[in-house]
Design a protein around this motif. Structure first.
Motif, PDB file in Angstrom:
ATOM      1  N   TYR A   1       0.764  -1.304   0.238  1.00 25.02           N
ATOM      2  CA  TYR A   1       0.064  -0.074   0.213  1.00 25.02           C
ATOM      3  C   TYR A   1       0.893   1.203  -0.052  1.00 25.02           C
ATOM      4  O   TYR A   1       0.512   2.382  -0.338  1.00 25.02           O
ATOM      5  N   ARG A   2       2.072   1.403   0.732  1.00 25.09           N
ATOM      6  CA  ARG A   2       2.836   2.197   0.652  1.00 25.09           C
ATOM      7  C   ARG A   2       3.307   2.743  -0.537  1.00 25.09           C
ATOM      8  O   ARG A   2       3.493   3.870  -1.054  1.00 25.09           O
ATOM      9  N   LEU A   3       3.869   1.926  -1.258  1.00 19.10           N
ATOM     10  CA  LEU A   3       4.450   1.731  -2.783  1.00 19.10           C
ATOM     11  C   LEU A   3       3.364   2.342  -3.667  1.00 19.10           C
ATOM     12  O   LEU A   3       3.474   3.320  -4.499  1.00 19.10           O
ATOM     13  N   PHE A   4       2.076   1.720  -3.517  1.00 18.07           N
ATOM     14  CA  PHE A   4       0.825   2.518  -4.402  1.00 18.07           C
ATOM     15  C   PHE A   4       0.798   3.887  -3.913  1.00 18.07           C
ATOM     16  O   PHE A   4       0.774   4.551  -4.960  1.00 18.07           O
ATOM     17  N   ASP A   5       0.731   4.223  -2.595  1.00 21.07           N
ATOM     18  CA  ASP A   5       0.264   5.487  -2.177  1.00 21.07           C
ATOM     19  C   ASP A   5       1.587   6.463  -2.838  1.00 21.07           C
ATOM     20  O   ASP A   5       1.299   7.701  -3.184  1.00 21.07           O
ATOM     21  N   ASN A   6       2.848   6.130  -2.497  1.00 22.61           N
ATOM     22  CA  ASN A   6       3.876   6.817  -3.051  1.00 22.61           C
ATOM     23  C   ASN A   6       3.889   7.141  -4.659  1.00 22.61           C
ATOM     24  O   ASN A   6       4.057   8.178  -5.099  1.00 22.61           O
TER      25      ASN A   6
END
Length: 304
Positions: free
Chosen positions: A196-201
């Protein structure tokens, strides 16, 4: 009030009272930039365990206990608290004497000014970030001064007071990044959290859009899934779990925020803005914007 999500209207109506703070719920309008600040002298109570639809920054001076997500933390020293709105939390006061300040603001306030733009690309207010920063005496003094200036400015009649307040909020957020505490041991990220962090970034890094010559590249869940090398159904499940919304909804919400920014801050025509945001035809952009704003992009621009 939803048992899962607390809105600003819920906050003003149920969590605190006009008797204590003098907030008028009638002054809040959905879709408009909103900021408020007050002292914590009445924060000797418990809050519901909910997600929020607004951002909050607290300078906590007083004893209490937070349940934040799956973690519990005792607050026994001055603390700066910057929760992620999508993480449920509750506060239980452990002492009658509560000092410091809290300010709250909605996404329109956070997304509508260039001085706050860069913070969307940092760890602040993210699901994986550490929201508690314990403070030394000197740090308490300087942060208290910034909050006091915000509080005094919010009470003033100066017509440009929110420009000053945004600058003060930016200073507090910069201080938070400088002070990021590493001694608060919150559980390491799971593979799902990292995804999710990679998507959000990846989503945030596409903005702001600088020129119609460089239109939006990642526009659909499939685009992001290919970038992150995962199946789109897996990505959809992770995003839904973290935000409560589908991947498509999250992308569209962010595109809508950028559409408003481009309409406000550029001289591009409507067709250029639509094309830059990934819409092949102006009518598609008009229909998209009207669905979210209830007015067309041109009508929105004419109200500025």
């Amino acid at each position: 009030m939803s048992k899962d999500l607390e809105t600003i209207k819920d906050y003003y109506k149920y969590t605190i009272t006009g008797k204590n703070y003098g907030f008028d719920i009638n002054n809040y309008q959905d879709g408009q930039s909103h900021f408020n600040i007050n002292t914590r002298k009445h924060c000797h109570f418990s809050t519901p365990y909910n997600r929020r639809d607004f951002f909050k920054i607290c300078l906590i001076i007083g004893q209490g206990k937070f349940k934040y997500g799956k973690h519990t933390l005792v607050i026994d020293k001055p603390t700066l608290f910057l929760p992620c709105p999508t993480i449920p939390y509750e506060w239980e006061s452990c002492s009658e004497n509560q000092e410091g300040y809290f300010c709250l603001f909605n996404k329109e306030f956070f997304h509508s000014d260039a001085s706050l733009e860069l913070f969307k690309k940092t760890s602040l207010f993210k699901e994986w970030s550490k929201p508690f920063i314990f403070l030394a005496d000197a740090e308490v003094e300087s942060l208290n001064n910034y909050f006091m200036q915000m509080y005094e400015m919010a009470q003033s009649s100066y017509p440009l007071k929110y420009e000053i307040i945004r600058n003060l909020v930016a200073i507090v957020l910069h201080k938070a990044l400088q002070l990021k505490a590493e001694d608060i041991h919150i559980q390491e990220q799971s593979p799902a959290d990292r995804l999710y962090r990679l998507f959000d970034n990846a989503l945030d890094n596409q903005f702001p859009l600088d020129s119609p010559a460089y239109p939006l590249l990642l526009k659909t869940p499939k685009d992001f899934a290919q970038l992150l090398n995962v199946h789109v159904n897996h990505l959809n499940a992770i995003v839904k779990k973290n935000t409560g919304n589908t991947t498509t909804q999250v992308i569209k919400n962010r595109v809508f925020e950028e559409a408003k920014n481009l309409l406000k801050h550029t001289t591009w025509d409507i067709a250029e803005i639509g094309y830059t945001l990934g819409f092949d035809h102006p009518t598609h952009f008009n229909n998209f914007f009207k669905k979210y704003a209830s007015i067309t992009p041109l009508q929105f621009k004419n109200t500025l």
